[in-house]
Design an enzyme around this catalytic site. Structure first.
Site, PDB file in Angstrom:
ATOM      1  N   ASP A 150      31.464   4.293 -47.081  1.00 24.31           N
ATOM      2  CA  ASP A 150      32.872   3.917 -46.969  1.00 24.31           C
ATOM      3  C   ASP A 150      33.739   4.856 -47.802  1.00 24.31           C
ATOM      4  OD1 ASP A 150      31.866   1.791 -45.562  1.00 24.31           O
ATOM      5  OD2 ASP A 150      32.136   0.344 -47.184  1.00 24.31           O
ATOM      6  N   ASP A 152      36.847   4.529 -50.339  1.00 27.47           N
ATOM      7  CA  ASP A 152      37.636   3.589 -51.134  1.00 27.47           C
ATOM      8  C   ASP A 152      38.858   4.303 -51.696  1.00 27.47           C
ATOM      9  OD1 ASP A 152      35.879   0.945 -51.620  1.00 27.47           O
ATOM     10  OD2 ASP A 152      34.557   2.685 -51.547  1.00 27.47           O
TER      11      ASP A 152
END
Length: 236
Positions: A150, A152
């Site tokens: 991911d 962030d």
């Protein structure tokens, strides 16, 4: 004294000072931490920073999280503030543009997406930075990312007006990513206020009430800026 905030990366002058709890019993407290997380080898702690997390504790102690190479290698700990030798913020990581370096790409779609995102957020004057595994990897060159990691993002918003300006830019960023990328990229945006942090996706979903994560615990609030600010964490 300089304040540190959640998501800041800290390098340790004395890795042995990490403890399971504030004011733990010196060597025994550190040994208990290593028993809990055997992947915390001296070689790893010599290179890897810890990340500031939100928690209330006694003066002079910082709540931190530790990570290893694998997703399952995570651990919470406490650190005497006086042992910090270096601090890197998410904003520093974003300004470094380390994602442009060949060594940073690691075939990770989340890293490749940063350039277009940075262009929009910088043009709109958003105060932002990179956290999570991508931020950790860009700051250290340590092999912690996976192809599906991911991204962030940490966005600072000291008041509602600043947040609304940032929200418009973030919506543009997320729409652009959805339209221009073929591989799915999960982007987790945390809005950092003076009193805590909340998920941008939650605000998009509810249009108002959000769960604000503070050092004293989570609070469900319609206005996350109307909260008494806790004493900032500091390092000397």
């Amino acid at each position: 004294m300089n304040s540190v905030r959640a998501h800041d990366l800290l390098w340790l002058g004395l890795p042995g000072a990490l403890q399971t709890a504030p004011e733990a019993a010196g060597e025994s407290g550190h040994a208990a931490l290593l028993d809990r997380a055997p992947w915390l080898t001296p070689a790893w702690l010599a290179d890897a920073p810890v990340v500031v997390r939100r928690a209330a504790g006694p003066a002079g102690w910082l709540p931190v999280g530790l990570r290893g190479r694998l997703r399952a290698e995570r651990c919470a700990a406490w650190l005497p503030a006086r042992t910090v030798r270096r601090c890197v913020t998410p904003e520093h990581i974003a300004r470094s543009q380390a994602w442009r370096e060949p060594s940073a790409s690691q075939q990770v779609a989340a890293v490749a997406a940063i350039g277009p995102i940075a262009a929009v957020l910088n043009d709109e004057g958003v105060r932002w930075g990179i956290g999570g595994g991508v931020g950790f990897a860009l700051a250290t060159n340590l092999p912690v990312l996976r192809p599906d990691s991911d991204l962030d993002l940490i966005v600072r918003a000291d008041d509602e007006d600043e947040f609304m300006r940032a929200a418009r830019a973030l919506n543009k960023v997320l729409d652009n990513i959805a339209d221009t990328t073929t591989a799915p990229i999960r982007i987790d945006v945390q809005i950092d206020t003076p009193a805590g942090g909340f998920a941008f996706a939650e605000w998009q979903r509810t249009g108002g009430p959000v769960m604000l994560k503070t050092a004293d615990g989570p609070l469900l609030l319609s206005d996350p800026w109307q909260v008494e600010i806790t004493t900032p964490m500091t390092v000397s």
